[in-house]
Design a protein around this motif. Structure first.
Motif, PDB file in Angstrom:
ATOM      1  N   LEU A  42      -7.596  11.490 -12.676  1.00  0.00           N
ATOM      2  CA  LEU A  42      -7.594  10.684 -11.867  1.00  0.00           C
ATOM      3  C   LEU A  42      -6.589   9.657 -11.868  1.00  0.00           C
ATOM      4  CD1 LEU A  42     -11.470   9.482 -12.499  1.00  0.00           C
ATOM      5  CD2 LEU A  42     -10.729  11.173 -10.844  1.00  0.00           C
ATOM      6  N   GLY A  43      -6.277   9.249 -10.773  1.00  0.00           N
ATOM      7  CA  GLY A  43      -5.052   7.909 -10.693  1.00  0.00           C
ATOM      8  C   GLY A  43      -5.645   6.901  -9.723  1.00  0.00           C
ATOM      9  N   VAL A  44      -5.076   5.596 -10.001  1.00  0.00           N
ATOM     10  CA  VAL A  44      -5.485   4.427  -9.362  1.00  0.00           C
ATOM     11  C   VAL A  44      -4.326   4.003  -8.463  1.00  0.00           C
ATOM     12  CG1 VAL A  44      -4.945   2.990 -11.278  1.00  0.00           C
ATOM     13  CG2 VAL A  44      -6.809   2.390  -9.723  1.00  0.00           C
ATOM     14  N   HIS A  45      -4.631   3.286  -7.442  1.00  0.00           N
ATOM     15  CA  HIS A  45      -3.534   2.570  -6.383  1.00  0.00           C
ATOM     16  C   HIS A  45      -4.228   1.459  -6.024  1.00  0.00           C
ATOM     17  CE1 HIS A  45      -0.246   2.848  -3.151  1.00  0.00           C
ATOM     18  NE2 HIS A  45      -1.113   2.046  -2.728  1.00  0.00           N
ATOM     19  N   THR A  46      -3.669   0.421  -6.408  1.00  0.00           N
ATOM     20  CA  THR A  46      -4.345  -1.043  -6.160  1.00  0.00           C
ATOM     21  C   THR A  46      -3.341  -1.819  -5.288  1.00  0.00           C
ATOM     22  OG1 THR A  46      -3.872  -1.889  -7.993  1.00  0.00           O
ATOM     23  CG2 THR A  46      -6.047  -0.796  -8.115  1.00  0.00           C
ATOM     24  N   HIS A  47      -3.998  -2.614  -4.759  1.00  0.00           N
ATOM     25  CA  HIS A  47      -3.291  -3.699  -3.767  1.00  0.00           C
ATOM     26  C   HIS A  47      -3.589  -5.126  -4.448  1.00  0.00           C
ATOM     27  CE1 HIS A  47      -0.985  -1.717  -0.564  1.00  0.00           C
ATOM     28  NE2 HIS A  47      -1.866  -0.649  -1.011  1.00  0.00           N
ATOM     29  N   ASN A  48      -2.704  -6.151  -4.163  1.00  0.00           N
ATOM     30  CA  ASN A  48      -2.959  -7.526  -4.708  1.00  0.00           C
ATOM     31  C   ASN A  48      -3.400  -8.480  -3.929  1.00  0.00           C
ATOM     32  OD1 ASN A  48      -2.466  -8.748  -7.350  1.00  0.00           O
ATOM     33  ND2 ASN A  48      -0.593  -9.982  -6.346  1.00  0.00           N
ATOM     34  N   ASP A  49      -4.601  -8.368  -3.053  1.00  0.00           N
ATOM     35  CA  ASP A  49      -4.942  -9.165  -2.124  1.00  0.00           C
ATOM     36  C   ASP A  49      -5.747 -10.497  -2.814  1.00  0.00           C
ATOM     37  OD1 ASP A  49      -4.337  -8.217   1.022  1.00  0.00           O
ATOM     38  OD2 ASP A  49      -4.474  -6.721  -0.611  1.00  0.00           O
ATOM     39  N   CYS A  50      -6.405  -9.994  -3.963  1.00  0.00           N
ATOM     40  CA  CYS A  50      -6.955 -10.877  -4.633  1.00  0.00           C
ATOM     41  C   CYS A  50      -6.179 -11.382  -6.054  1.00  0.00           C
ATOM     42  CB  CYS A  50      -8.502 -10.279  -5.120  1.00  0.00           C
ATOM     43  SG  CYS A  50      -9.608 -10.037  -3.674  1.00  0.00           S
ATOM     44  N   GLY A  51      -5.031 -11.079  -5.983  1.00  0.00           N
ATOM     45  CA  GLY A  51      -4.125 -11.311  -7.280  1.00  0.00           C
ATOM     46  C   GLY A  51      -4.478 -10.639  -8.406  1.00  0.00           C
ATOM     47  N   MET A  52      -5.334  -9.656  -8.251  1.00  0.00           N
ATOM     48  CA  MET A  52      -5.629  -8.815  -9.400  1.00  0.00           C
ATOM     49  C   MET A  52      -5.262  -7.483  -9.458  1.00  0.00           C
ATOM     50  SD  MET A  52      -9.432 -10.534 -10.221  1.00  0.00           S
ATOM     51  CE  MET A  52     -10.086 -10.243  -8.569  1.00  0.00           C
ATOM     52  N   ALA A  53      -4.258  -6.991  -8.859  1.00  0.00           N
ATOM     53  CA  ALA A  53      -3.919  -5.565  -8.785  1.00  0.00           C
ATOM     54  C   ALA A  53      -3.429  -5.137  -9.974  1.00  0.00           C
ATOM     55  CB  ALA A  53      -2.584  -5.366  -7.900  1.00  0.00           C
TER      56      ALA A  53
ATOM     57  N   GLY B 124       5.122  -5.115  -1.526  1.00  0.00           N
ATOM     58  CA  GLY B 124       4.322  -4.273  -0.798  1.00  0.00           C
ATOM     59  C   GLY B 124       3.753  -4.943   0.261  1.00  0.00           C
ATOM     60  N   GLU B 125       3.107  -4.251   1.098  1.00  0.00           N
ATOM     61  CA  GLU B 125       2.330  -4.797   2.002  1.00  0.00           C
ATOM     62  C   GLU B 125       1.385  -5.900   1.961  1.00  0.00           C
ATOM     63  OE1 GLU B 125       0.962  -2.231   6.522  1.00  0.00           O
ATOM     64  OE2 GLU B 125       0.391  -1.524   4.183  1.00  0.00           O
ATOM     65  N   ARG B 126       1.395  -6.865   2.831  1.00  0.00           N
ATOM     66  CA  ARG B 126       0.492  -8.123   2.683  1.00  0.00           C
ATOM     67  C   ARG B 126       1.046  -8.838   1.181  1.00  0.00           C
ATOM     68  NH1 ARG B 126      -2.801  -4.185   3.454  1.00  0.00           N
ATOM     69  NH2 ARG B 126      -3.901  -4.615   1.281  1.00  0.00           N
TER      70      ARG B 126
ATOM     71  N   GLU C 241       6.982  -7.268   4.458  1.00  0.00           N
ATOM     72  CA  GLU C 241       7.659  -7.721   5.533  1.00  0.00           C
ATOM     73  C   GLU C 241       8.946  -8.280   5.304  1.00  0.00           C
ATOM     74  OE1 GLU C 241       6.407 -11.557   7.257  1.00  0.00           O
ATOM     75  OE2 GLU C 241       5.438 -12.057   5.620  1.00  0.00           O
ATOM     76  N   ASP C 242       9.509  -8.638   3.987  1.00  0.00           N
ATOM     77  CA  ASP C 242      10.776  -9.166   3.667  1.00  0.00           C
ATOM     78  C   ASP C 242      11.744  -8.315   3.205  1.00  0.00           C
ATOM     79  OD1 ASP C 242       9.047  -9.208   1.690  1.00  0.00           O
ATOM     80  OD2 ASP C 242       9.846 -11.397   1.080  1.00  0.00           O
ATOM     81  N   VAL C 243      11.074  -6.902   2.911  1.00  0.00           N
ATOM     82  CA  VAL C 243      11.989  -5.747   2.429  1.00  0.00           C
ATOM     83  C   VAL C 243      12.525  -4.534   3.394  1.00  0.00           C
ATOM     84  CG1 VAL C 243      11.874  -3.909   0.668  1.00  0.00           C
ATOM     85  CG2 VAL C 243      11.020  -6.289   0.264  1.00  0.00           C
ATOM     86  N   ASN C 244      13.517  -4.023   3.457  1.00  0.00           N
ATOM     87  CA  ASN C 244      14.086  -3.230   4.269  1.00  0.00           C
ATOM     88  C   ASN C 244      15.189  -2.440   3.840  1.00  0.00           C
ATOM     89  OD1 ASN C 244      14.232  -1.544   6.666  1.00  0.00           O
ATOM     90  ND2 ASN C 244      15.513  -3.069   7.833  1.00  0.00           N
ATOM     91  N   PHE C 245      14.657  -1.127   2.897  1.00  0.00           N
ATOM     92  CA  PHE C 245      15.578  -0.597   2.007  1.00  0.00           C
ATOM     93  C   PHE C 245      16.397   0.522   3.199  1.00  0.00           C
ATOM     94  CE2 PHE C 245      12.426  -1.001  -1.174  1.00  0.00           C
ATOM     95  CZ  PHE C 245      13.177  -2.089  -1.880  1.00  0.00           C
TER      96      PHE C 245
END
Length: 538
Positions: free
Chosen positions: A203-214, A237-239, A18-22
């Motif tokens: 295989l690849g992996v794509h994780t988000h950090n909503d639990c602080g564990m990405a 990134g998002e959220r 939300e605070d990034v706008n390239f």
């Protein structure tokens, strides 16, 4: 040693913070920096989603990248279209990239509730989209959206989506923790299950950090068999963000006992500069306590710690800071011991013993000033000047002497703008200088008047600029509210360096003056040292 492919999505997923706008220029700059860093894949955005994203692929094609492959991102075809007729897939092909990342639903719940289609139709869409792009000669990454949530609800269906995408020719199956809610143990088990069902798939992996564990979940996925990691620089990134490549890359290269290689030899030392570069372009303040690259990552404050790292740095440092482009910092605070003084003096070319009187005296002065509110941990330029003056370092001298300064504030009507005027009376190199200036506030007026008095003697002051100005109230038992002590931190910069100085007083103008004259003195001291070194070199 297993190679782990790093896939950077700062320009696409990171741009969704939300605070990034390239801007277009920002995205090109970051892409070129990541290419120099030798990131293998750079996801540029979603062509057709915005004018900037569409223009990026046209502009980046004019640059000859040495290490990276640019990837266009988009979704599988619309349920009411075919792969051949879908506007989204046409936009992806129009981007003319070698590789395409295709996101598709891998959760039965999402296919039913978000796309409002049957699970069988979702399988067809995934397979047809991948097959069509492979027919066009593209390298295809199938991003299995909500994969780990789907596995928790209906594992047979989520695995079936992967099987259809793989059979259609997907080069990599990227398992996405889109909601960021999976735990490392869950990730490891589910990746292991995919390895059993599709042993030939990459295989690849794509994780988000909503639990602080990405970072932790990405590491678990790699250890379970993934050979590609997707993430962003600084975890933007998002959220709450994505997996932070700035942490993940050194963990894989330095902390896993030589099991993995992410970058070519010598690139890891660029990590801090890359992190700061992206933060600067994103207009984000670098996080001081960011692992590996943060300003505080290898900062030592307590005397016991400093004494230990002086003997052997690994006693309190888990890696060599230089490996990631960082450096060890010894702080001077009220918690400092004589080891802090000795260590800092060594940086400035003095080899002292902890029991020397000058060390004992300097530590006492430091503790007294720290008790008054001087934050020397933040104001390292003021620390350097304090130590060098105490030790008689050549070059640290009184470049000017204050005779008097005066600041006037006037306001003529309730709605008018206050008028700030400052007058300074100095002795500079034996001459008397009496100057005045108006400014946007009292500190700006003082700064202008001071520079006017000094610039004729020290022309390089024109290179110096104010970067940041911070004021903090330091209330104590006897003085509160408007009569409290205040601490002023001034961050200054020239074309080569940034530095921070501090001032403390019950008078905000006096505190600002202290920080301001330290800042200017530090600039003049560094310039004279640079000039002296150049003359000696000649």
């Amino acid at each position: 040693m297993k190679r782990i492919l790093i896939y950077d999505t700062t320009l696409r997923d990171g741009n969704q913070a939300e605070d990034v706008n390239f801007s277009l220029e920002d995205k090109i700059k970051i892409a070129l920096k990541l290419d120099a860093f030798a990131i293998p894949y750079i996801e540029g955005g979603w062509p057709g989603a915005s004018p900037v994203d569409t223009a990026f692929f046209h502009e980046i094609a004019a640059h000859e990248l040495k290490n990276a492959v640019v990837v266009a991102f988009g979704s599988t075809h619309h349920p009411r279209a075919t792969a051949e007729s879908d506007k989204n897939l046409k936009a992806l092909l129009a981007a003319k990239t070698k590789a395409i990342a295709l996101v598709g639903k891998s959760s039965e719940v999402h296919a039913r509730e978000a796309l409002h289609i049957t699970k069988e139709r979702n399988l067809e869409i995934a397979a047809d989209s991948v097959a069509y792009l492979k027919q066009q000669g593209k390298e295809v990454f199938f991003d299995a959206e909500h994969f780990f949530d789907g596995m928790a609800g209906n594992p047979e269906y989520s695995l079936a989506v992967l099987q259809r995408a793989f059979a259609a020719g997907a080069d990599y199956l990227v398992l996405c923790d889109t909601n960021g809610g999976a735990l490392p143990s869950d990730i490891a088990a589910m990746v292991g299950r995919v390895r059993e069902v599709l042993p030939e798939a990459r295989l690849g992996v794509h994780t988000h950090n909503d639990c602080g564990m990405a970072v932790a979940t990405s590491l678990a996925a790699v250890e379970a068999g993934c050979c590609m990691v997707q993430g962003t620089i600084n975890g933007v990134g998002e959220r709450t963000g994505n997996a932070d490549l700035v942490s993940l890359i050194p963990i894989l290269e330095l902390k896993c006992k030589g099991a993995y290689r992410c970058l070519p030899e010598g690139r890891l030392s660029m990590l801090r500069s890359v992190s700061n570069y992206v933060a600067e372009i994103a207009n984000l303040q670098p996080f001081a306590r960011q692992p590996f690259v943060g300003r505080s990552a290898f900062a030592h404050k307590g005397g016991v710690h400093v004494s230990a790292v002086n003997c052997k740095s690994s006693l309190y440092e888990h890696i060599n800071p230089e490996a990631v482009g960082n450096e060890q910092r010894i702080l001077l605070t009220e918690l400092a011991g004589r080891s802090n003084i000795v260590s800092l003096a060594r940086r400035f070319g003095f080899h002292l013993d902890k029991d020397e009187p000058v060390v004992v005296g300097l530590l006492a002065e430091l503790k007294e000033k720290s008790a008054m509110g001087y934050d020397y941990a933040a104001a390292e330029a003021s620390v350097e000047l304090l130590i060098l003056r105490k030790l008689g370092r050549r070059g640290v001298r009184d470049f000017f002497k204050l005779i008097q300064f005066r600041v006037l504030e006037s306001k003529r009507d309730a709605d008018g703008v206050p008028l700030s005027e400052a007058t300074v009376y100095l002795e500079v190199e034996g001459a008397l200088e009496h100057t005045a200036a108006y400014g946007e506030g009292p500190v700006n007026a003082l700064d202008k008047a001071l520079r006017k008095a000094l610039s004729g003697f020290y022309p390089r002051l024109k290179e110096m600029r104010l970067v940041d100005f911070k004021v903090r109230v330091l209330a104590d038992g006897d003085h509160r509210g408007t009569e409290s002590l205040v601490r002023v931190l001034i961050e200054s910069a020239d074309q080569n360096n940034k530095w921070v100085t501090v001032g403390v007083s019950y008078n905000i103008i006096e505190a600002s003056w202290q920080a301001l004259i330290d800042s200017i003195t530090y600039k003049l001291y560094k310039d004279e040292n640079e000039m002296r070194a150049a003359q000696q070199g000649d």
